[in-house]
Structures are given as structure tokens and as C-alpha cells.
Design a protein around this motif. Structure first.
Motif, short mmCIF file in Angstrom:
data_model
loop_
_atom_site.label_atom_id
_atom_site.label_comp_id
_atom_site.label_asym_id
_atom_site.label_seq_id
_atom_site.Cartn_x
_atom_site.Cartn_y
_atom_site.Cartn_z
N SER A 61 0.83 -1.21 0.00
CA SER A 61 0.00 0.00 0.00
C SER A 61 0.86 1.25 0.00
O SER A 61 0.51 2.24 -0.64
CB SER A 61 -1.01 0.02 1.15
N MET A 93 2.07 1.68 -3.60
CA MET A 93 0.98 2.17 -4.45
C MET A 93 0.70 3.64 -4.14
O MET A 93 0.50 4.44 -5.05
CB MET A 93 -0.31 1.37 -4.18
N GLY A 94 0.69 3.95 -2.85
CA GLY A 94 0.43 5.33 -2.43
C GLY A 94 1.44 6.28 -3.05
O GLY A 94 1.08 7.33 -3.58
N LEU A 120 0.85 6.65 -6.82
CA LEU A 120 -0.36 7.44 -7.09
C LEU A 120 -0.13 8.90 -6.71
O LEU A 120 -0.60 9.81 -7.40
CB LEU A 120 -1.55 6.86 -6.33
N PHE A 142 1.65 10.54 -9.39
CA PHE A 142 0.74 10.72 -10.51
C PHE A 142 -0.13 11.96 -10.31
O PHE A 142 -0.28 12.79 -11.22
CB PHE A 142 -0.11 9.45 -10.63
N VAL A 143 -0.67 12.08 -9.10
CA VAL A 143 -1.54 13.23 -8.80
C VAL A 143 -0.74 14.53 -8.89
O VAL A 143 -1.20 15.52 -9.47
CB VAL A 143 -2.19 13.08 -7.41
N MET A 174 1.82 15.05 -10.69
CA MET A 174 2.05 15.34 -12.11
C MET A 174 0.83 16.00 -12.75
O MET A 174 0.95 16.98 -13.49
CB MET A 174 2.37 14.02 -12.81
N LEU A 175 -0.35 15.46 -12.43
CA LEU A 175 -1.57 16.04 -13.00
C LEU A 175 -1.80 17.46 -12.49
O LEU A 175 -2.25 18.34 -13.22
CB LEU A 175 -2.79 15.18 -12.65
N LEU A 228 -9.47 16.88 -8.76
CA LEU A 228 -8.19 16.23 -8.53
C LEU A 228 -7.93 16.09 -7.03
O LEU A 228 -7.47 15.05 -6.56
CB LEU A 228 -7.06 17.02 -9.20
N LEU A 275 -7.73 8.54 -2.67
CA LEU A 275 -6.56 7.67 -2.71
C LEU A 275 -5.91 7.58 -1.34
O LEU A 275 -5.58 6.49 -0.86
CB LEU A 275 -5.54 8.22 -3.72
N VAL A 305 -5.67 4.05 0.59
CA VAL A 305 -4.37 3.41 0.83
C VAL A 305 -4.11 3.32 2.32
O VAL A 305 -3.68 2.28 2.84
CB VAL A 305 -3.26 4.20 0.10
#
Lengths: 152, 183, 653
Positions: free
Chosen positions: B13, B16-17, B20, B23-24, B26-27, C326, C333, C337
């Protein structure tokens, strides 16, 4: 398993493989100029229509690209030359296929890596489960039980 | 076994965290889309060949105008901004009677409609049909109207996507003329 | 006639604003009630939240009603109505304009969400004192607060204009020329929003630490309803784009299509793997993660479509909602998590999977494949963004990529789908498999031969068709035995309904493979009376009809398709919309579709038209397949016979 099952399975395997061979023989790579042009148009995105390829799009720019692809193919340019030319004119994102070199190649590699890694993880998990189990039921046991249950 | 499992779950986890989170970020830090300021690989290059017989039966070759400004305008009769910018093209053409020429190239349009468009809206400059869309592709035209300014000497110096005004074009012309005079 | 009946009209916008405000207050009230009673451990106070839920639902109903009244009565003093509707818009599309643009679509979202939350409250009203149910309701209400907050602030659908225009601007004509546009978004939202319910229960299970199977049983029906709505919504979208867009395809791997497809993929993985948890108590972390991921992906999809990050035909106009959506996505998330990490110790599964060759093994394989599928789709969708962030390059990821990467996964999925029903739980002996899979495999082989006889070619397509036959064989075998044993109730319940849905998937696969691999096309320049032929279909161009439909000029080509009748593809010029829009016409049959689109209309003093003819085999099977999938899922919702002796019942065949 009974004898006739083996025979039936053999027949099914034979028919299937013959069918698949016949299917792949009938499928030939693009040969004529028209087929080549078609292939290029189908894998090139219309630059103004978000997702549609130039073959399908009604936008004027797609019509223009179609006409030029036909022209360039009949002039004898190679597929790669035509793609490169269009990418220069309209940007790299007209090619629907991401590149196989540089950072773009990651999109091809990463899924394969993830597939292999996750399958590996599952195999590992199965091993662990097997070891962690108390009494093992062998395949023979299962065969005996199921053949007894099966009304023959 | 239990603790190992817990650690595996926590580790996965956390990983993954992190992914992610990246990713966030970056967005979130992504810049908005580019404006209508138009870059083109053509700018600074020699103008692609544009030559042919115009709708008014006169021949035109962009190479014959290597000592004047050429404004190449891709338009369509169905395109509303093209209709709106048309008077501006006429204005620019009037201002540069001596040292410039406008060339209109229908894009995604038929000869009849283009003819009717000029009959309706006026304009005495050459209109060339782009038979197999070779010019449109050579100029990388996406959607009409698009205009390209070619300096004396045959170099593409500017590109506009969308409606233009005579003043906008002249700003570039004056800029470059001033620079040339400085030198 | 600048302002018509000002007074009475502004009232409607006010009513809408009031409705949104009431809804927002209701959601906040519910959240606060639940938080305080959960914190003080006063279970008897949970019930009060239900009242707040009703207040919220009432507000949402009021807001939607106000918007519909505004649309139907052409109240152009409302900004949304003026921007998206016209007087001439037919009534059906006036109603559908509610979800035609950004603010209205969020209003519909909120409305659907409030309906779901109300339904959950009603159906769990007797168990509301259970902390798990309270936490689930709290989670859903927090989601409501977020979306209602969007409507209160940045995406207010009830803005007014000081001077009402005489007529509105109207939607993009593409969005109002087919009745499917009226249903497709609603179904899609029913699916998208519906996943909030299982998400709420997943979070509640993690928070309360009650990770037993109880919560799964509670949510099963909600998950299935959401899933079947999403399935139908996606297929209706595909059908709409086939009937309207004129390129003869139905799926373009467009980012927004992918955004709706991603939660479907993880949701599908969940409804399969949850069976393993119910039967064997395993895969708890995994199932929870799938639900959390499914909900996160719906929010991510909303972000993609409403922030202008990605160019797409489906995109709503770029808005200021991007950062908000966002942030909400990030919040989900973080919560997900953290919860999974925190409860990791209690998630350890008590059981074990004995053999890969077993039902559970097949479900695991199914999940691996679906997750991989979702990963490839997600990667393909966001990859251009990633590359752009790293080195500024503009790349595109189009259909050829998805086709190449997903074909092997799809084929493997069909294989698993065919084998799974012949496997038993725990482990399956080779001999049992050999007996049970024999007839299905024979059907698969026969399907391949049949496909070859009908002219199919290519390794991938023929293999896919053969596997489709295999799936139908093994699903039908399962159903036949179930019906023999239990009568017609054998086709209900999870396993019966599931098998029906699998048959639908095979029909869909046949349609998809045949129409993408074996279509033929031709383009003809024709004068009235001219003939053309594509793939054995004779077409005759009969005449051209040029008429005015209101303000729009419509040019129709009447084309006689031999054996099918007259069809008229058209090109319409809308006065308020630049380029003319082509409307295709499709002569459908169960064998093949003849897809006609008008490429060019006659120029002056000429009667020549250009017509593109596309012959696509078996397209109709996809829509029928979708119907069968939906039917199967509904059968699965009907409680089937309890499978107390499922193991023995299977072996006893």
C-alpha cells in the motif's frame, strides 16, 4: 478418463489446429498500393478530431492527409518515410502507434513486465499455499472420489 | 506468517500510495493547453512550392513574388471565421498593393463554393485550388482559416490559426522591416 | 421581447438555487449527525441522519425539477438554458439538455447520488444502529457534500442573465440528433454513481474492522445494479456513436470512453472475485482494493472529462473544476491506501487455494487478466500526459496500441471464461475436466470451422470466434444441467445469471471480432440511377432530396439497398454550427449491416454525390449480446437457489 475421450480430444485438437493454420494462411500482409495506403491511413490519427483515425474522419484535414498518403504511396515512398513526413507536418501525435524507441517504448514494455511480475507473484502465492496446507489431497484421491461419484 | 503478511500489505500500500501520489502531483502541476499562438516547423524555412492556375484563369507562382510579402490564406466557404476575416484580407491586400499579395487556397471546399464565396464577398487576388491537398499538408493546415506570411526572399515568417486582422499581419511586417532597416 | 414575464421566470432559477442549497444543507446535516453520534457512540441517534438524507433528496428533486421546467418553458433568463437549449429543440432533447453540458451533468450526478443514498437509507433503516451501516452512510454523504458543494460554488447550474436572449444557442447538433442521447448518459451515471454504495460499505468495513463477509452480502445487489447500468450505459454509448458519428465504428479508445471503461473493468473483476470471498473467505484485501479502485476510477474519469486535461470529443468545456476534482481524487486515494495499510493485519485470509486448476484458480486468473486489462487501458490513457510531463513530447496512443496489447488478454479471458464453469471448487481432476470440457471444446472447434466456411481469416479473429463458441458451449452446458436439476430457477441466481451473461459476452465478442476484422468498404461517385456493389450488396442511388427542416438545410440521398429497402443518409447544415454534419443510415440485419454515409453532396448544376458504403458483418450481435448480458445480470440479482451443496451438485453430473 475413458479411451473414447482421448480420441475425441485428439479429433478436436486436430480440427482446431487445422482451422487455425487455414486461418493464418488465408491472412496475407498488405501487398498492393491500395492496401498499404489503407494501412497507413488506419494507423494515423486525424490531428483535429481526438481519437478518430484519418481513414474514418470526415474532417477536411483528414481528407487532405488521405489524398497525400495516396499520392506519396503511388510515388513509391516507404511507409516509414510517409509517417515521418506527416509527423513533421502535424506533430508526432498523428501516429496512433506510440514509438518503439526512447521513453515512448515504456508503454510497450511496462505492461509486459507487469504481466510477468504478477503471474510470478501468483505462482509464488500458490507455492506458499501448498506448503502451508496440512494434509495434501493428491490428484489420485480426487480422481478416485470423482470416478466413484460419477454414475457410469 | 501473520506479521509478514501485514508487512507485505503495508509495503504494497505504501508503494501504491507513492506511485499514485506522484501521478496526482504530475496532473496537478501540469500546465494548461497552449494558446492559439502558433508554432510551426515551417517558420524560418523556405516557403513550399505554391503554383498553379487561379480561379480567374491567371497563373500564379509564389516564386515569382520573391521580392514582396505573400500572405497565404487557407479558407473554406463553410467556415464562419473565414467569412469574418475576409474584409481584413481585402484591407491588407489594398494596403500592400505595391509590396504584397494575398493568395487564397480553399481547404476542404469545392471549386464551385469557393467561386461563389469570392463572388459574394469580393477579392481580386489569386485563388488556387489545392487539387490533391499537397499544399495543405505541406503547410500542416489543421482547420481553416490559417494564414502564413512569407517575407521577401521566400521565407515563412509567421503563422496564424484562426481569424486574423490586417493590423495583426502588418505588425509582423513592420517589425521585420524595421529589423531589416537596422541592419 | 427581451424579457418575457421576468418575475415568474426568475422564480424558477431561484427555486433551483434553493433546491441545491437545501440539498447541501441536508448532506452536511447528515454528515454532522453521523459524526457526532459515531464519536459519542450513541447508536440510537444514527436514525436522525435519515431525516437529513430525505432533506437532501428533496432539495435535489427540487433542483432537477426547476431545471427541467426552465428547459421546457424556454426560460432563457437562465444562463444554462440560454447556452444549451433553443426554442426549436424537440421536447425529448429539451429534457435531455439537463445532462448535455457541464453544470447540468453534475446536477444529474448529484440527483442520481441522492436517489441511491435515499434508497440505501430506506433499505437499511432497520439496521441503521449498526456502526458499519452508519459509517457506510457517512462515507456516501461525504461524497454527496463534495458534489453538492460543486453545484453551490464553482459549477452553479442556476446562474441567471440580466437580459434574457430571444433564443438560446443550443447544443452541438451531434448531441441532439438521436434518441439514444437521452438514455445513454443516464445509464452511465446510474452505473458510475452506483459504485459509491459499495465504496461506502468497503470504507465502513475497513474503519469498523468488521471485515467478515457480512458487508459483502449487504452490498451485493447494489454492486450488481451499478455494474449492469454501467455495462448498458457503455454499450448504448457505443451504439450511439455507431448510429450517429458516421465513421462506422463504435469504440475509438478515446480517453473519455476509457474513463468509463476503467471502473467497469475493475468492477467486473470485483463481481467475480467476490464469489471466492463468499465461498472460501479469501481475497479480502484484494476485493476491498478493487472496490476502492473502482470508485477512485469513477472520480478520476470525472476529472479527465471535466478538467480539459485531455482532448476528446466527449469533453465538456474546460472548467475550473479540475483542481477540485483532482483534490477529491487525491483524498480518496489517501483514505483508501491508508485504510488498507492500517487494517492489513485483519485482512489476512484464513483459507488457501489448493490448486490452480479449480474454480478459485479460474477466478484468480480472471482477476489477473481484468486487472492487467485495466492497467493497459489506464496506461494508454495517461501515457501521453506522463511523457509530456517528462520531456515535453507530444505522443498519441491510439487504437493500434490497444488492439495489439488487449487482443492477447481478451483471448485469454475468453479461454478462462470457457474453462471456469467446467471446474470444481478446491481442485479439479484432469479426468473430470476432460469429460466436462469435451462437448464445449467440440462446439468451439465446430464454430471455427463454420467461421472459415463463411470466409473468416486471420489467426486472432478465428481463434477468438472459436473460443466464443467454447464459452457458449460450456455456459450452456452449465445452464442445461442447472435447469434439469432445479427447473427454471436454475437460470437465476449468481451462477445461472452469470452463465447467461457469459453467453451474451460471447455474442458480443462474435459481433466485435467480425465487424472489426471482416468489414468491407467502397466509395462511389454516383448519379441518380447508378449502381454500386460492396461485399455482394447491390446499391442503387435513387434520388437526392434537398429540403429545409426549420432553419437547417438537409440534403438526403435516397439509396436502395437490394433486399433491405430505401435508406437515406443525409448531410445537414445548421445555421449556428460551422461545418455540415453528416448523418449515416444503416440497413441492419443479423447477418451484416450496410452502413451508408454521404461524403459529398452535389455541387451546383450537377447531381453527383459521393457515398461511402461499409458492410460490417454481425454488428447487430453486439447489441443483442449487450441485451443478454443485462438480462443475465438481472437474473443474477434474483436470488437463486441457495447453493448449499454446490460442490457435490457439480460433481454429481
Amino acid at each position: 478418463m475413458k479411451q473414447r475421450h482421448w480420441i475425441s480430444w485428439f479429433c478436436i485438437a486436430l480440427v482446431s489446429s487445422l482451422a487455425l493454420v487455414a486461418a493464418s494462411v488465408a491472412d496475407d500482409p498488405p501487398a498492393t498500393e491500395a492496401e498499404r495506403a489503407y494501412e497507413i491511413k488506419a494507423t494515423m490519427l486525424c490531428p483535429v478530431c481526438d481519437g478518430q483515425n484519418v481513414l474514418e474522419s470526415n474532417a477536411p484535414v483528414a481528407a487532405a492527409i488521405r489524398a497525400q498518403v495516396d499520392e506519396l504511396v503511388s510515388e513509391g515512398r516507404s511507409d516509414a518515410e510517409i509517417r515521418a513526413w506527416m509527423a513533421r507536418q502535424y506533430g508526432k501525435d498523428v501516429n496512433a502507434n506510440p514509438p518503439r524507441t526512447g521513453i515512448g517504448s515504456l508503454i510497450w514494455i511496462v505492461p509486459v513486465f507487469v504481466a510477468v511480475a504478477s503471474t510470478g507473484f501468483l505462482v509464488f502465492a500458490f507455492r506458499k499455499w501448498r506448503v502451508g496446507r496440512g494434509s495434501e489431497l493428491s490428484d489420485d484421491d480426487v480422481t478416485i472420489v470423482s470416478s466413484l461419484r460419477e454414475p457410469t | 506468517m501473520t506479521t509478514r503478511n501485514v508487512r507485505t500489505v503495508r509495503f504494497i500500500s505504501a508503494a501504491m500510495g507513492l506511485i499514485l501520489f506522484g501521478f496526482v502531483v504530475m496532473l496537478a502541476t501540469r500546465e494548461g493547453g497552449t494558446g492559439t499562438a502558433s508554432r510551426s516547423p515551417l517558420i524560418g524555412q523556405l516557403v513550399p512550392a505554391v503554383a498553379g492556375v487561379g480561379l480567374n484563369e491567371a497563373t500564379f507562382d509564389v516564386d515569382d513574388f520573391s521580392d514582396s510579402w505573400v500572405l497565404i490564406n487557407f479558407f473554406a466557404s463553410w467556415c464562419v471565421p473565414c467569412e469574418r476575416e475576409h474584409p481584413q484580407l481585402a484591407e491588407w491586400s489594398r494596403r500592400h498593393k505595391k509590396d504584397g499579395v494575398v493568395v487564397s487556397v480553399p481547404f476542404g471546399d469545392t471549386e464551385e463554393d469557393a467561386r461563389a464565396f469570392f463572388a459574394d464577398h469580393g477579392g481580386d487576388w489569386p485563388v488556387l485550388m489545392d487539387g490533391d491537398a499537397a499544399w495543405a499538408v505541406a503547410f500542416g493546415v489543421l482547420r481553416p482559416p490559417e494564414s502564413f506570411l512569407v517575407s521577401p526572399g521566400g521565407i515563412v515568417v509567421a503563422k496564424w490559426q484562426g481569424q486574423i486582422t490586417a493590423d495583426e499581419v502588418d505588425r509582423v511586417v513592420n517589425d521585420l522591416e524595421a529589423k531589416a532597416a537596422d541592419r | 421581447m427581451l424579457v418575457r414575464g421576468t418575475g415568474s421566470y426568475v422564480v424558477i432559477a431561484l427555486l433551483g438555487t434553493f433546491g441545491v442549497a437545501v440539498g447541501f444543507v441536508g448532506a452536511i446535516g447528515g454528515v454532522m449527525t453521523l459524526v457526532s453520534s459515531l464519536a459519542s457512540k450513541r447508536e440510537e441517534h444514527h436514525r436522525r441522519a435519515i431525516t437529513w438524507v430525505f432533506v437532501m433528496a428533496g432539495g435535489c428533486v427540487l433542483a432537477v425539477t426547476a431545471m427541467e421546467i426552465g428547459l421546457l418553458r424556454d426560460d432563457f433568463s437562465m444562463q444554462y438554458v440560454a447556452a444549451n437549449s433553443t426554442r426549436a429543440t424537440p421536447v425529448l432533447y429539451k429534457i435531455a439538455t439537463l445532462w448535455g453540458a457541464l453544470e447540468g451533468s453534475l446536477l444529474l450526478w448529484v440527483f442520481v447520488l441522492s436517489v441511491y443514498v435515499t434508497a440505501v437509507s430506506i433499505s437499511f433503516r432497520r439496521r441503521i444502529e449498526d456502526r458499519l451501516v452508519a459509517w457506510a452512510l457517512l462515507t456516501m454523504l461525504v461524497v454527496c457534500v463534495f458534489f453538492l458543494g460543486l453545484l453551490v460554488g464553482p459549477a452553479d447550474p442556476f446562474g441567471t442573465l440580466s437580459i434574457a436572449p430571444i433564443d438560446g444557442d443550443g447544443l452541438n447538433p451531434l448531441l441532439r440528433n438521436h434518441p439514444l442521447m437521452a438514455i445513454h448518459p443516464v445509464m452511465l451515471y446510474l452505473g458510475y454513481v452506483g459504485f459509491t454504495v459499495p465504496f461506502g460499505f468497503a470504507v465502513a468495513a475497513l474503519v469498523t474492522g468488521r471485515l467478515g463477509e457480512g458487508w459483502l452480502v449487504l452490498t451485493r445487489i447494489w454492486t450488481l445494479i451499478a455494474w449492469v447500468s454501467l455495462t448498458v450505459g457503455i454499450l448504448l454509448g457505443a451504439w450511439w456513436s455507431y448510429e450517429v458519428l458516421g465513421w462506422g465504428g463504435y469504440w475509438a479508445w478515446d480517453p473519455v470512453e476509457n474513463a468509463s471503461f476503467l471502473p467497469w473493468l475493475t468492477g467486473t473483476a470485483f463481481i467475480h472475485s467476490v464469489i471466492v470471498q463468499e465461498r472460501r473467505g479469501m481475497l479480502r484485501v484484494w476485493n476491498l482494493s478493487l472496490l476502492l479502485a473502482t470508485f477512485a476510477l469513477t472520480i478520476f474519469g470525472t476529472f479527465l472529462t471535466r478538467s480539459g486535461v485531455i482532448d476528446s470529443v466527449h469533453e465538456f468545456s474546460a472548467s475550473s473544476l479540475g483542481p477540485l476534482l483532482l483534490s477529491f481524487f487525491a483524498l480518496i486515494l489517501v483514505v483508501s491506501v491508508a485504510l488498507v495499510g492500517w487494517r492489513g493485519d485483519q485482512l489476512r485470509s484464513p483459507g488457501s487455494i489448493d490448486s490452480p486448476l479449480s474454480r478459485e484458480g479460474a477466478f484468480l486468473a480472471n482477476n489477473l487478466l481484468f486487472t492487467l486489462f485495466a492497467f493497459v487501458v489506464l496506461l494508454g490513457t495517461v501515457f501521453p500526459l506522463i511523457v509530456e510531463a517528462i520531456n515535453g513530447d507530444q505522443l498519441a496512443v491510439g487504437r493500434p496500441y490497444f488492439d495489439r496489447m488487449l487482443l492477447p488478454i481478451g483471448v485469454a479471458l475468453l479461454l478462462v471464461m470457457g474453462i471456469a464453469p467446467t471446474l470444481t471448487w478446491r481442485s479439479t481432476a484432469g479426468a473430470v475436466l476432460g469429460t466436462r470440457a469435451l462437448v464445449p471444446a467440440a462446439i468451439g472447434a465446430a464454430t471455427m470451422v463454420l467461421a472459415l466456411l463463411f470466409g473468416a481469416e486471420g489467426l486472432g479473429p478465428v481463434m477468438g470466434i472459436g473460443l466464443g463458441g467454447f464459452v457458449i458451449g460450456s455456459s450452456a452446458r452449465h445452464l442445461v444441467f442447472a435447469v434439469v436439476r432445479n427447473g427454471w430457477r436454475g437460470i437465476t441466481g449468481r451462477s445461472g445469471g452469470g452463465m447467461v451473461a457469459h453467453i451474451g459476452v460471447s455474442l458480443l465478442a462474435f459481433g466485435f471480432i467480425a465487424s472489426t476484422s471482416f468489414s468491407e468498404e467502397g466509395e462511389f461517385q454516383m448519379r441518380p440511377g447508378d449502381r454500386g456493389s460492396v461485399a455482394g450488396h447491390q446499391i442503387i442511388f435513387v434520388d437526392i432530396v434537398d429540403e429545409m427542416d426549420g432553419l437547417n438545410r438537409v440534403v438526403r440521398a435516397q439509396i436502395h439497398v437490394e433486399g433491405r429497402g430505401i435508406y437515406s443518409p443525409a448531410i445537414t447544415q445548421y445555421p449556428t454550427f460551422g461545418r455540415p454534419i453528416a448523418t449515416p443510415s444503416v440497413a441492419t440485419s443479423f447477418i451484416d449491416d450496410v452502413y451508408l454515409s454521404l461524403v459529398a453532396i452535389p455541387e451546383e448544376d450537377s447531381d453527383m454525390v459521393v457515398i461511402r458504403v461499409l458492410v460490417e458483418p454481425l454488428v447487430a450481435w453486439m447489441w443483442v449480446g449487450g441485451l443478454v448480458i443485462a438480462g443475465g445480470s438481472l437474473l443474477a440479482i434474483v436470488p437463486g437457489r441457495r447453493h448449499v451443496r454446490a460442490d457435490s451438485e457439480e460433481v454429481g453430473v
